[in-house]
Motif scaffolding. Structure first.
Motif, PDB file in Angstrom:
ATOM      1  N   HIS A  40       0.835  -1.203   0.000  1.00  0.00           N
ATOM      2  CA  HIS A  40       0.000   0.000   0.000  1.00  0.00           C
ATOM      3  C   HIS A  40       0.870   1.253   0.000  1.00  0.00           C
ATOM      4  O   HIS A  40       0.615   2.200  -0.743  1.00  0.00           O
ATOM      5  CB  HIS A  40      -0.936  -0.009   1.210  1.00  0.00           C
ATOM      6  N   LEU A  48     -12.093   0.176  -1.513  1.00  0.00           N
ATOM      7  CA  LEU A  48     -11.311  -0.300  -0.363  1.00  0.00           C
ATOM      8  C   LEU A  48     -10.142   0.634  -0.070  1.00  0.00           C
ATOM      9  O   LEU A  48      -9.804   0.869   1.080  1.00  0.00           O
ATOM     10  CB  LEU A  48     -10.797  -1.723  -0.607  1.00  0.00           C
ATOM     11  N   GLN A  49      -9.523   1.174  -1.108  1.00  0.00           N
ATOM     12  CA  GLN A  49      -8.387   2.070  -0.912  1.00  0.00           C
ATOM     13  C   GLN A  49      -8.797   3.374  -0.251  1.00  0.00           C
ATOM     14  O   GLN A  49      -7.982   4.021   0.393  1.00  0.00           O
ATOM     15  CB  GLN A  49      -7.689   2.357  -2.239  1.00  0.00           C
ATOM     16  N   ARG A  50     -10.067   3.755  -0.380  1.00  0.00           N
ATOM     17  CA  ARG A  50     -10.539   4.989   0.250  1.00  0.00           C
ATOM     18  C   ARG A  50     -10.783   4.825   1.749  1.00  0.00           C
ATOM     19  O   ARG A  50     -10.886   5.809   2.473  1.00  0.00           O
ATOM     20  CB  ARG A  50     -11.836   5.448  -0.413  1.00  0.00           C
ATOM     21  N   LEU A  51     -10.892   3.582   2.205  1.00  0.00           N
ATOM     22  CA  LEU A  51     -11.125   3.331   3.625  1.00  0.00           C
ATOM     23  C   LEU A  51      -9.867   3.623   4.439  1.00  0.00           C
ATOM     24  O   LEU A  51      -8.758   3.438   3.937  1.00  0.00           O
ATOM     25  CB  LEU A  51     -11.520   1.872   3.851  1.00  0.00           C
ATOM     26  N   ARG A 100      -6.910   2.716   6.911  1.00  0.00           N
ATOM     27  CA  ARG A 100      -6.181   1.451   6.985  1.00  0.00           C
ATOM     28  C   ARG A 100      -6.765   0.468   8.001  1.00  0.00           C
ATOM     29  O   ARG A 100      -6.952  -0.704   7.670  1.00  0.00           O
ATOM     30  CB  ARG A 100      -4.699   1.696   7.265  1.00  0.00           C
ATOM     31  N   ARG A 151      -9.942  -1.014   6.518  1.00  0.00           N
ATOM     32  CA  ARG A 151      -9.622  -1.852   5.357  1.00  0.00           C
ATOM     33  C   ARG A 151      -9.048  -3.192   5.798  1.00  0.00           C
ATOM     34  O   ARG A 151      -9.424  -4.246   5.284  1.00  0.00           O
ATOM     35  CB  ARG A 151      -8.640  -1.111   4.444  1.00  0.00           C
ATOM     36  N   GLU A 152      -8.154  -3.165   6.777  1.00  0.00           N
ATOM     37  CA  GLU A 152      -7.564  -4.413   7.273  1.00  0.00           C
ATOM     38  C   GLU A 152      -8.631  -5.310   7.891  1.00  0.00           C
ATOM     39  O   GLU A 152      -8.638  -6.520   7.658  1.00  0.00           O
ATOM     40  CB  GLU A 152      -6.464  -4.109   8.285  1.00  0.00           C
ATOM     41  N   VAL A 163     -11.868  -5.385   7.187  1.00  0.00           N
ATOM     42  CA  VAL A 163     -12.719  -5.912   6.122  1.00  0.00           C
ATOM     43  C   VAL A 163     -12.032  -7.051   5.383  1.00  0.00           C
ATOM     44  O   VAL A 163     -12.630  -8.105   5.144  1.00  0.00           O
ATOM     45  CB  VAL A 163     -13.111  -4.787   5.129  1.00  0.00           C
ATOM     46  N   VAL A 164     -10.787  -6.863   5.041  1.00  0.00           N
ATOM     47  CA  VAL A 164     -10.068  -7.893   4.283  1.00  0.00           C
ATOM     48  C   VAL A 164      -9.894  -9.152   5.116  1.00  0.00           C
ATOM     49  O   VAL A 164     -10.119 -10.271   4.629  1.00  0.00           O
ATOM     50  CB  VAL A 164      -8.708  -7.347   3.786  1.00  0.00           C
ATOM     51  N   ALA A 220     -16.997   0.503   7.793  1.00  0.00           N
ATOM     52  CA  ALA A 220     -16.423   0.190   6.478  1.00  0.00           C
ATOM     53  C   ALA A 220     -17.507  -0.267   5.510  1.00  0.00           C
ATOM     54  O   ALA A 220     -17.523   0.158   4.348  1.00  0.00           O
ATOM     55  CB  ALA A 220     -15.346  -0.883   6.616  1.00  0.00           C
ATOM     56  N   LEU A 255     -18.385   1.562   2.093  1.00  0.00           N
ATOM     57  CA  LEU A 255     -18.316   0.826   0.833  1.00  0.00           C
ATOM     58  C   LEU A 255     -19.649   0.870   0.104  1.00  0.00           C
ATOM     59  O   LEU A 255     -19.690   0.993  -1.129  1.00  0.00           O
ATOM     60  CB  LEU A 255     -17.895  -0.630   1.078  1.00  0.00           C
TER      61      LEU A 255
END
Length: 128
Positions: A20, A56-59, A61, A64-65, A67-68, A98, A102
């Motif tokens: 990232h 996802l990149q707009r979330l 960190r 995003r972590e 969610v993933v 998130a 999204l």
């Protein structure tokens, strides 16, 4: 090694964070005009995939972590909390926020109402 899964998650998170950071540096260089922005292609990726990755990149960190790890790595909320070093409640809060972000970014206002009941205005914003 006592907990190989925890070690593997830590390594995977560190690799994702490094990638990232590199992407952010590349994007900054492309915006500055030092690189041709056309070099970064999306050949072979569906528009849905590109939209999801962009959202996802707009979330932030941490969100995003969460969610993933929860949705893509198929970990439980407790496992995500342990991997990220935070409480279960914090993970749940990150996931709800998130998902809401999204849904707005991806234009799915039906999901916004199911994440948190309330009123959705014409712009897709949620009001309690």
């Amino acid at each position: 090694m006592e907990h190989p899964e925890a070690w593997l998650r830590t390594v995977a998170l560190n690799i994702a964070r490094s990638r990232h950071r590199r992407r952010m540096v590349f994007a900054r260089l492309a915006r500055s005009g030092q690189l041709d922005g056309g070099q970064r292609g999306t050949a072979g990726m569906s528009p849905d995939h590109v939209a999801l990755v962009t959202a996802l990149q707009r979330l932030p960190r941490p969100a995003r972590e969460a969610v993933v790890l929860y949705h893509i790595a198929d970990m439980t909320v407790a496992d995500v909390a342990e991997a990220l070093g935070c409480s279960v409640e914090a993970v749940k809060t990150r996931l709800v926020r998130a998902r809401r972000a999204l849904a707005v970014d991806l234009g799915d206002t039906a999901d916004i109402a199911t994440v948190r009941p309330g009123i959705v205005n014409k712009r897709g914003s949620l009001h309690a």
